[in-house]
Write a protein that holds these residues in place. Structure first.
Motif, mmCIF file in Angstrom:
data_model
loop_
_atom_site.group_PDB
_atom_site.id
_atom_site.type_symbol
_atom_site.label_atom_id
_atom_site.label_comp_id
_atom_site.label_asym_id
_atom_site.label_seq_id
_atom_site.Cartn_x
_atom_site.Cartn_y
_atom_site.Cartn_z
ATOM 1 N N LEU A 187 0.820 -1.214 0.000
ATOM 2 C CA LEU A 187 0.000 0.000 0.000
ATOM 3 C C LEU A 187 0.855 1.267 0.000
ATOM 4 N N LYS A 188 2.011 1.214 0.651
ATOM 5 C CA LYS A 188 2.877 2.393 0.739
ATOM 6 C C LYS A 188 3.346 2.869 -0.639
ATOM 7 N N HIS A 189 3.371 1.982 -1.603
ATOM 8 C CA HIS A 189 3.793 2.375 -2.952
ATOM 9 C C HIS A 189 2.751 3.258 -3.651
ATOM 10 N N PHE A 190 1.571 3.381 -3.077
ATOM 11 C CA PHE A 190 0.508 4.178 -3.679
ATOM 12 C C PHE A 190 0.237 5.467 -2.904
ATOM 13 N N CYS A 191 1.099 5.788 -1.963
ATOM 14 C CA CYS A 191 0.893 6.961 -1.104
ATOM 15 C C CYS A 191 1.309 8.256 -1.801
ATOM 16 N N ASN A 192 0.679 9.335 -1.358
ATOM 17 C CA ASN A 192 1.068 10.657 -1.831
ATOM 18 C C ASN A 192 2.224 11.182 -0.975
ATOM 19 N N GLU A 193 2.579 12.443 -1.167
ATOM 20 C CA GLU A 193 3.703 13.046 -0.448
ATOM 21 C C GLU A 193 3.474 13.087 1.064
ATOM 22 N N GLU A 194 2.219 13.050 1.480
ATOM 23 C CA GLU A 194 1.884 13.093 2.909
ATOM 24 C C GLU A 194 1.859 11.703 3.540
ATOM 25 N N GLY A 195 2.178 10.697 2.755
ATOM 26 C CA GLY A 195 2.180 9.330 3.274
ATOM 27 C C GLY A 195 0.793 8.720 3.379
ATOM 28 N N LYS A 196 -0.156 9.291 2.622
ATOM 29 C CA LYS A 196 -1.526 8.776 2.651
ATOM 30 C C LYS A 196 -1.911 8.248 1.276
#
Length: 156
Positions: A20-29
């Motif tokens: 899931l972390k590979h789909f996060c934005n700059e804010e880690g969401k």
């Protein structure tokens, strides 16, 4: 840990956090679409795609059979899979890498294991397996899965 304790891992993810972390934005969401509510929201990967005690077989209201054994097994394999996925993404992100999609025989096996794991640990697929076992009359095997509580405490 004896059987009188609950497993230390309550939130058991059916989509690994490392993926899931590979789909996060700059804010880690990550942006999530809630199909039932028809709405989108942002969330940290640790807060989605899990069910409480998903991989635990309850013996009764207070005892678990082999607490955390499946979750611990997944954690060990996810360490290997995370390294592999990171390696593949790094290779594919390099536009000068003509060999981006070349993987070794061992990496192919690891990818196959990973994709099978993603399929098998999905709560819907687990429930379908449970129902199929019941319909086939495999009552002893069903007993092992009987108290998973599918659908309860689900978090996207």
């Amino acid at each position: 840990m004896n059987n009188s304790q609950k497993p230390k891992t309550k939130r058991q993810h059916y989509v690994p956090v490392f993926l899931l972390k590979h789909f996060c934005n700059e804010e880690g969401k990550i942006t999530v679409y809630d199909k039932q509510k028809g709405k989108t929201f942002s969330a940290h990967p640790k807060d989605i795609c899990f069910e409480n005690y998903l991989y635990e077989a309850k013996l009764n209201d207070q005892y678990f059979a082999n607490p955390n054994s499946i979750e611990n097994s997944f954690a060990q394999k996810e360490s290997e899979w995370s390294t592999l996925i990171d390696h593949i993404i790094k290779n594919c992100d390099n536009p000068n890498n003509d060999n981006a999609f070349i993987v070794t025989r061992n990496e192919k096996r690891q990818l196959a294991d990973f994709f099978y794991n993603l399929f098998a640990r999905n709560p819907y697929n687990m429930e379908m397996m449970h129902r199929s076992m019941e319909q086939l009359g495999w009552h002893d095997e069903v007993h092992l899965f009987a108290n998973y509580g599918f659908g309860e405490d689900s978090h996207m």
